[in-house]
Design an enzyme around this catalytic site. Structure first.
Site, short mmCIF file in Angstrom:
data_model
loop_
_atom_site.label_atom_id
_atom_site.label_comp_id
_atom_site.label_asym_id
_atom_site.label_seq_id
_atom_site.Cartn_x
_atom_site.Cartn_y
_atom_site.Cartn_z
N SER A 7 40.99 32.52 34.93
CA SER A 7 40.90 33.16 35.94
C SER A 7 40.41 32.24 37.77
O SER A 7 39.16 31.81 38.25
CB SER A 7 40.44 34.49 36.55
OG SER A 7 40.49 34.44 37.48
N HIS A 32 44.86 31.92 34.78
CA HIS A 32 44.76 33.53 34.92
C HIS A 32 44.90 33.25 36.18
O HIS A 32 43.62 33.00 37.29
CB HIS A 32 44.43 34.46 34.68
CG HIS A 32 44.98 35.83 34.89
ND1 HIS A 32 45.06 36.67 33.82
CD2 HIS A 32 43.94 36.41 36.11
CE1 HIS A 32 44.90 37.67 34.42
NE2 HIS A 32 44.05 37.56 35.94
N ASP A 34 44.89 35.60 39.73
CA ASP A 34 44.56 36.76 40.45
C ASP A 34 45.42 36.37 42.17
O ASP A 34 45.65 36.29 43.05
CB ASP A 34 43.70 37.24 40.65
CG ASP A 34 43.47 37.74 39.19
OD1 ASP A 34 44.06 38.48 38.81
OD2 ASP A 34 42.09 36.56 38.66
N MET A 36 47.30 39.25 45.21
CA MET A 36 46.73 40.77 45.82
C MET A 36 47.45 40.42 47.40
O MET A 36 46.83 39.24 47.69
CB MET A 36 45.37 39.83 46.02
CG MET A 36 44.63 40.30 43.96
SD MET A 36 42.17 40.65 44.69
CE MET A 36 41.85 40.04 42.79
N MET A 67 48.55 41.81 41.78
CA MET A 67 48.02 43.26 42.46
C MET A 67 48.64 43.12 43.62
O MET A 67 48.43 43.24 44.21
CB MET A 67 46.83 43.08 42.38
CG MET A 67 46.55 43.00 40.79
SD MET A 67 44.04 42.33 40.71
CE MET A 67 45.11 40.65 40.87
N MET A 136 43.28 46.90 32.07
CA MET A 136 41.83 46.72 32.54
C MET A 136 40.34 46.97 32.59
O MET A 136 40.39 48.15 32.31
CB MET A 136 42.12 47.08 34.48
CG MET A 136 43.32 46.46 35.06
SD MET A 136 43.17 44.38 34.99
CE MET A 136 42.05 44.04 36.56
#
Ligand code: DX5
Ligand code: ZN
Length: 209
Positions: A7, A32, A34, A36, A67, A136
């Site tokens: 990540s 990965h 993320d 947000m 997200m 998750m």
């Protein structure tokens, strides 16, 4: 096939080039990302321009874990930036079936992420569209949180529901040397890992599971 997906959230952004070179030299299967928006989760990360600038530095596939409250708006931008898998949260999608179908039409692999409180049945009517389900194992928003072992029963149930489907099962949150085996035993085959890979000098040994 078992895949470890480092990540980017846990990279040292001041040394991003070196961190990416370390991923390049490892046996990581996917990268990965993320994503947000500061609303769906109380944290902000990178936009599609940053992803596009990193894309040429790595040969492995990129997956965008969105997200965000408006995945329909943002998914096309991250596909354009070079992400081949797009993970949307079931909790953020009023029209989940339509969102996944659009991602597929745009040429990416559609995937659903389930927050800890979301039951596995959330995927039941979209299974034929999915290439990946993410269970998750922390509440999303931050790296370095404690793995929620109770999510293993959800992984088991998701695996049962996906029998006969060509779909990977991923876990994300608190995955490291002490948790990865139990997640794999429950039925996961893709393992996102942030802190355990980037904050521990030995972390990349996780890649060899
Ligand atoms: C959390 C993110 C994770 C995070 C995992 O919201 O979805 O991908 O980077 O970090 P660790 O492995 O430190 O829990
Ligand atoms: Zn993630």
């Amino acid at each position: 096939m078992k895949i470890v997906a480092p990540s980017m959230l846990s990279c040292n952004f001041g040394e991003l080039g070196d961190e990416i070179e370390m991923v390049n030299k490892s046996k990581a299967g996917w990268f990965h990302l993320d994503i947000m928006d500061g609303v769906f989760v109380p944290n902000l990360t990178v936009g599609p321009d940053v992803v596009a600038s990193i894309r040429p530095l790595l040969s492995i596939d990129f997956e965008a874990h969105l997200m965000v409250v408006d995945p329909d708006l943002l998914a096309p931008l991250y596909i354009e930036a070079g992400c081949s898998t797009i993970l949307v949260h079931a909790e953020a999608c009023t029209h989940l079936h339509k969102t996944l179908a659009t991602i597929k039409d745009l040429g990416a692999t559609p995937a659903v992420a389930l927050n800890p409180h979301t039951p596995p049945e959330a995927i039941s009517q979209v299974r034929d569209l999915l290439g990946l389900v993410l269970v998750m194992t922390v509440n999303p928003g931050f790296g370095g949180q404690t793995y929620i072992s109770e999510m293993e029963s959800k992984v088991v149930r998701v695996a049962e529901m996906l029998e006969g489907y060509d779909c990977d099962i991923e876990v994300d949150g608190g995955i490291g040397p002490s948790t990865i085996a139990a997640a794999a035993a429950a039925g996961a085959n893709v393992f996102v890992s942030g802190s355990a890979l980037f904050r521990d000098p030995e972390g990349l040994s996780l890649i060899h599971i």
